[in-house]
Scaffold this active site. Structure first.
Site, short mmCIF file in Angstrom:
data_model
loop_
_atom_site.label_atom_id
_atom_site.label_comp_id
_atom_site.label_asym_id
_atom_site.label_seq_id
_atom_site.Cartn_x
_atom_site.Cartn_y
_atom_site.Cartn_z
CG LEU A 129 2.71 6.79 4.14
CD1 LEU A 129 4.00 7.52 4.51
CD2 LEU A 129 2.74 5.35 4.68
CB SER A 133 -9.77 7.43 -6.43
OG SER A 133 -9.53 6.05 -6.61
CE LYS A 155 -6.59 1.15 1.06
NZ LYS A 155 -6.18 0.07 0.13
CG ASP A 290 -4.22 -3.12 -8.14
OD1 ASP A 290 -3.90 -2.79 -9.30
OD2 ASP A 290 -4.61 -2.30 -7.29
#
EC number: 2.7.-.-
Length: 544
Positions: A129, A133, A155, A290
């Protein structure tokens, strides 16, 4: 040094030379070795002579790969270290890399789970999807029993990424160690500290369980909140290199056109972004660090009561109570233009040395910050304020505070996002009541009793030992006092001896000079000097 290390070094040198990164260095004895590299690799010409340095640096980092790209992204937020034109270029670095094979991803997942993927999931999509990195994500449906399924994303960490990261970090440390020797400003950059900070962030991202734990905590902090939603983590399926979380559907926060078409209250959405940030920082002491547009979505189902959706919680910031109080008071003092208070806060917090000259510190803040107030308050940038404060403090030897660097970076994202959504956003008007209320709460009786209650277990444990501890302290104090008396006696004796020796030496010098010049001086003067020298010597001799 292994062959792979040599190959990697050659690539780093080749890329830096071909983009002319070495040409920014001054010509001195320390950079002679760098110029030798340029002559040694004579075939590696600077192919980008007409491009700005910031652009060349960005392109070089892009070519060196994921680890260097992420370093550049982090450096783009360190506007206290780099000029705006370089930071702006580095901010354009993209973390999108080619996805690795879905079959390899399947193998990674099955190895982590210890069984076939089909035992737990259906509709696993081998096409990623999204790919970055460090990891990539795949969609699937998690079997919940009784023919129930839940849409999830899985993930997966990139395979064999660890050796490349270790090699690149090693060379980064070597380059960082060289910078202070290469040019005068290298010390100000504190490059080794920057790489240490980057390494910690990178290693946290290499253990997906850290992201899982962060997401669980953030989700708990905003459970049932209309402002922020964090997807659920399925802990039973989470491992170091694989995590499974609820799949969400939302409008990317950067897609302003779609948000407006959906009827979103843009003013409220922008204000809630600020409120979410300050709630995380001052209420929870734990914030998503983030929050760039790629990690934030907006729930499409409640346009009149907009709710953010946050993903990718791998990087978080934490503040202690002291940091929060000093930060809040510094902000309030700044907007009240009380620069002495701002300076004192930095010293009291331990961010700058205790021997800092407060008068000079105050004046430095005034010179840098006062021009900001030429703008209306609604146009003042919080992130720029924080950056200005840090820049001044660094001139007074402020040590790098990683938690404050993350805070400044996150505030930069939030502020830019808020003004993109609603250009008229008055950040100070939105934040000031929050800061003022929080500060008022910190000095109330309720908070005092709460702090005392938190200390009760410690007091209960150590109170019985208090008399003994007090007696020990008194004995120690008596011993220290006796030692100080002895030391003072010795110092006084030493001072008397030094005084005695000085007078004796003066007498001897007068006597010796007179003897040396006896023939050249009249007899009366020589006799007088002999007498003076003898009397001075005698006084020195008789001194106790």
């Amino acid at each position: 040094m292994k062959l792979n290390d040599i190959k990697r070094l050659y690539k780093i040198v080749r890329v830096f030379l071909s983009y002319g990164i070495d040409e920014i260095l001054p010509h001195n004895k320390y950079t002679r070795s760098i110029r030798c590299w340029r002559m040694l690799f004579f075939w590696l010409k600077n192919k980008h002579k007409n491009k700005a340095f910031g652009l060349c640096l960005r392109l070089a980092l892009q070519e060196l790969g994921p680890v260097w790209i992420k370093l550049g992204q982090m450096l783009s937020t360190r506007r206290d270290l780099f000029p705006a034109e370089i930071a702006d270029e580095l901010a354009l670095l993209q973390d999108n890399v080619e996805a690795f094979s879905g079959k390899i991803a399947r193998q990674q997942i099955e190895q982590a789970l210890g069984s076939s993927l089909e035992n737990w999931f259906t509709d696993f999509d081998e096409n990623a999807l999204a790919s970055a990195s460090i990891a990539q994500v795949h969609t699937a449906k998690l079997k919940l029993g009784e023919e129930q399924e839940k849409e999830v994303v899985i993930k997966v960490l990139r395979p064999n990424i660890q050796p490349q990261i270790e090699a690149d970090l090693s060379w980064m440390y070597k380059l960082a160690g060289l910078l202070p020797k290469l040019f005068r400003e290298g010390y100000r950059l504190r490059a080794v500290e920057v790489i240490q900070e980057y390494e910690k962030t990178l290693r946290d991202e290499l253990d997906l369980r850290v992201e899982m734990a962060n997401a669980i905590k953030l989700r708990e902090n905003f459970l049932d909140s209309p402002m922020l939603y964090i997807p659920k983590m399925y802990e039973a399926f989470c491992h170091k290199n694989v995590i499974v979380m609820e799949r969400i559907y939302g409008i990317p926060v950067s897609d302003v056109e779609t948000l407006q078409r959906n009827g979103t209250d843009m003013k409220l959405l922008a204000e809630r972004g600020v409120q979410v940030f300050f709630t995380q920082v001052f209420r929870d002491s734990f914030f998503h660090a983030d929050m760039h547009p790629g990690n934030i979505f907006v729930n499409p189902h409640y346009p009149e009561n907009p709710q953010y959706i946050g993903i990718d919680c791998g990087i978080v910031g934490k503040l202690n109570e002291s940091d929060k109080r000093y930060l809040a008071e510094s902000f309030v003092a700044f907007f009240n233009r009380d620069y002495r208070r701002v300076a004192q806060m930095h010293v009291d917090a331990g961010w700058t040395p205790q021997d800092t000259n407060i008068d000079d510190f105050e004046q430095a803040f005034r010179e840098v910050c006062e021009p900001i107030f030429a703008k209306p308050l609604s146009e003042i940038s919080f992130a720029q304020v924080l950056l200005n404060l840090f820049n001044v403090a660094r001139e007074f030897n402020m040590q790098v505070q990683p938690q404050l660097v993350l805070l400044q970076k996150t505030l930069l994202y939030i502020e830019g996002l808020g003004r993109q959504l609603y250009p008229q956003l008055d950040l100070w008007d939105t934040a000031k009541p929050f800061l003022q209320n929080w500060l008022n709460e910190q000095i109330g009786m309720k908070v005092t009793f709460k702090k005392l209650k938190a200390k009760l277990p410690y007091l209960q444990e150590h109170l019985p030992d208090f008399p003994e501890t007090l007696m020990d302290a008194l004995k120690q104090q008596k011993f220290i006092s006796q030692q100080l008396v002895e030391i003072n006696k010795k110092l006084a004796k030493q001072q008397r001896w030094q005084k005695k020796m000085f007078v004796l030496i003066v007498g001897i010098v007068i006597f010796s000079v007179t003897l040396w010049q006896f023939a050249a001086l009249p007899l009366a003067i020589s006799a007088g000097l002999f007498l003076v020298g003898f009397l001075v010597w005698l006084i020195g001799f008789l001194l106790p």
